[in-house]
Design an enzyme around this catalytic site. Structure first.
Site, PDB file in Angstrom:
ATOM      1  N   ASP A   1       6.589   5.361  29.725  1.00 48.05           N
ATOM      2  CA  ASP A   1       7.842   6.009  29.343  1.00 48.05           C
ATOM      3  C   ASP A   1       8.424   6.782  30.517  1.00 48.05           C
ATOM      4  O   ASP A   1       7.735   7.076  31.503  1.00 48.05           O
ATOM      5  CB  ASP A   1       7.638   6.939  28.152  1.00 48.05           C
ATOM      6  CG  ASP A   1       6.676   8.083  28.446  1.00 48.05           C
ATOM      7  OD1 ASP A   1       5.663   7.842  29.135  1.00 48.05           O
ATOM      8  OD2 ASP A   1       6.926   9.220  28.001  1.00 48.05           O
TER       9      ASP A   1
ATOM     10  N   GLU B   1       4.090   9.921  27.325  1.00 47.00           N
ATOM     11  CA  GLU B   1       3.447  10.972  28.125  1.00 47.00           C
ATOM     12  C   GLU B   1       4.396  12.119  28.415  1.00 47.00           C
ATOM     13  O   GLU B   1       3.957  13.260  28.605  1.00 47.00           O
ATOM     14  CB  GLU B   1       2.923  10.378  29.435  1.00 47.00           C
ATOM     15  CG  GLU B   1       2.086  11.327  30.299  1.00 47.00           C
ATOM     16  CD  GLU B   1       2.901  12.139  31.297  1.00 47.00           C
ATOM     17  OE1 GLU B   1       2.323  13.067  31.910  1.00 47.00           O
ATOM     18  OE2 GLU B   1       4.118  11.851  31.478  1.00 47.00           O
TER      19      GLU B   1
END
Length: 358
Positions: free
Chosen positions: A72, A132
């Site tokens: 991400d 994350e």
């Protein structure tokens, strides 16, 4: 569905990954592309949990290592240079420019190129995990550790976060605590009828400003601690003496301390103050004295230093797996409008990792 060409050079592959927009909680398309690319490699067993992909070799080697990276990114800004990524010269340096080039799709591309090795010197678990960059409750690594800890079992882990292609051992812990100061409300025209809680904050701030921040030597590395006020709130109206004030303090502590020791240290700086812990993430010792880490450092032959921030190596440490940070990109440019990564670092990171694994 976007596709990835694992036979492309690592810089082109980085560009392909970056151009698949994957802001946290929207990693479906990039997870699909990574899963499809890995399933074409017959020497890997691929498992998916949500938008987290795990691919493992099973060659019976004496050692298993995890190569991990999150897929991400932070949100795009209004700057049109975020995406698509472009390759250009900046100050005579060949760079990839755009969202994800530093944090951390260059590292993910290096993982994917390593996945092509049919006979690595160690068994490898490739971990591509979601979310994350946001609240820990969504973190794909943390969720996998709860649901499938057997998939993470290993002797050593490498988190390919940006380190300027150097090895950064362990990470510091982080703790945020509040000091709440009490006063007595009164009309601001007659302050002698009350007690100003905001004025009392100067004692806390003075103690923090006078504090001599420590450098702590841990397993051969020097970690620079930091104890700083990062917020102050108080007051309810422009004509009222404030009856309360809160000072928010962030302590970045060396990995020789656990949470209890870290809190005790802050207490020595602010004796007699009641401290309220608002959030906490323990650090991770570098473990550079362990054989797996030593062989990694020796094979890469790159600079070695401490990780001065916090990363998910701490999650591996909590699982009993020593871990280091190693990946392309300057962490100072992560999340920046001018996020960009030198092409040379992406190639160098790939070559160094392959030296170790081949």
């Amino acid at each position: 569905m976007p596709s990835l060409d694992l036979t492309a050079d690592v810089v082109t592959l980085t560009q392909q990954l970056c151009d698949i927009e994957s802001v946290s909680r929207d990693e479906g398309r990039i997870a699909d592309a990574i899963e499809a690319a890995l399933e074409s490699l017959t020497h890997l067993t691929v498992t998916r949990r949500g938008h987290t992909i795990v691919a493992r070799t099973d060659l019976g080697r004496d050692e298993r290592v995890v190569l991990a990276g999150h897929i991400d990114t932070v949100p795009l800004t209004t700057d049109p240079k975020n995406l698509p990524v472009r390759r250009e010269s900046v100050g005579g340096e060949d760079v990839l420019w755009g969202r994800g080039t530093v944090d951390m799709k260059g590292g993910v591309a290096v993982q994917l190129k390593a996945a092509l090795l049919p006979q690595p010197s160690r068994d490898i678990t490739f971990l591509f995990y979601e979310a994350e960059e946001i609240d820990a409750v969504y973190n794909g690594l943390a969720l996998l550790a709860e649901s499938d800890p057997d998939l993470l079992a290993a002797d050593f882990a490498v988190l390919l976060e940006p380190t300027n292609a150097a090895v950064e051992g362990g990470c510091k812990g982080t703790m945020r605590v509040e000091v709440q100061l009490k006063g007595i409300a009164a009309h601001s025209a007659r302050p002698w009828n009350g007690h100003n809680a905001i004025h009392d904050a100067h004692e806390v701030l003075a103690a923090l400003a006078a504090h001599d921040e420590q450098t702590v030597h841990v397993d051969g590395l020097d970690y620079h601690e930091a104890l700083q006020a990062v917020g102050i709130t108080g007051g309810i109206a422009g004509n009222v003496i404030p009856d309360s004030c809160t000072v928010l303090i962030n302590y970045r502590f060396a990995p020789d301390k656990d949470a209890q020791a870290a809190l005790a240290y802050v207490q020595t700086v602010l004796p007699g103050r009641e401290l309220h812990v608002r959030d906490l993430a323990e650090g991770a010792r570098p473990g550079l004295d362990l054989p797996a880490a030593q062989s990694f450092v020796a094979a890469l032959d790159v600079p070695v230093g401490p990780k001065e921030g916090w990363t998910d190596v701490a999650r591996f440490s909590a699982l009993g797996i020593p871990a280091v940070n190693f990946g392309p990109g300057d962490p100072n440019l992560a999340h920046h409008d001018e996020e960009r990564c030198p092409v040379e670092q992406i190639v160098a990171s790939q070559d160094a990792l392959l030296r170790w694994l081949a």
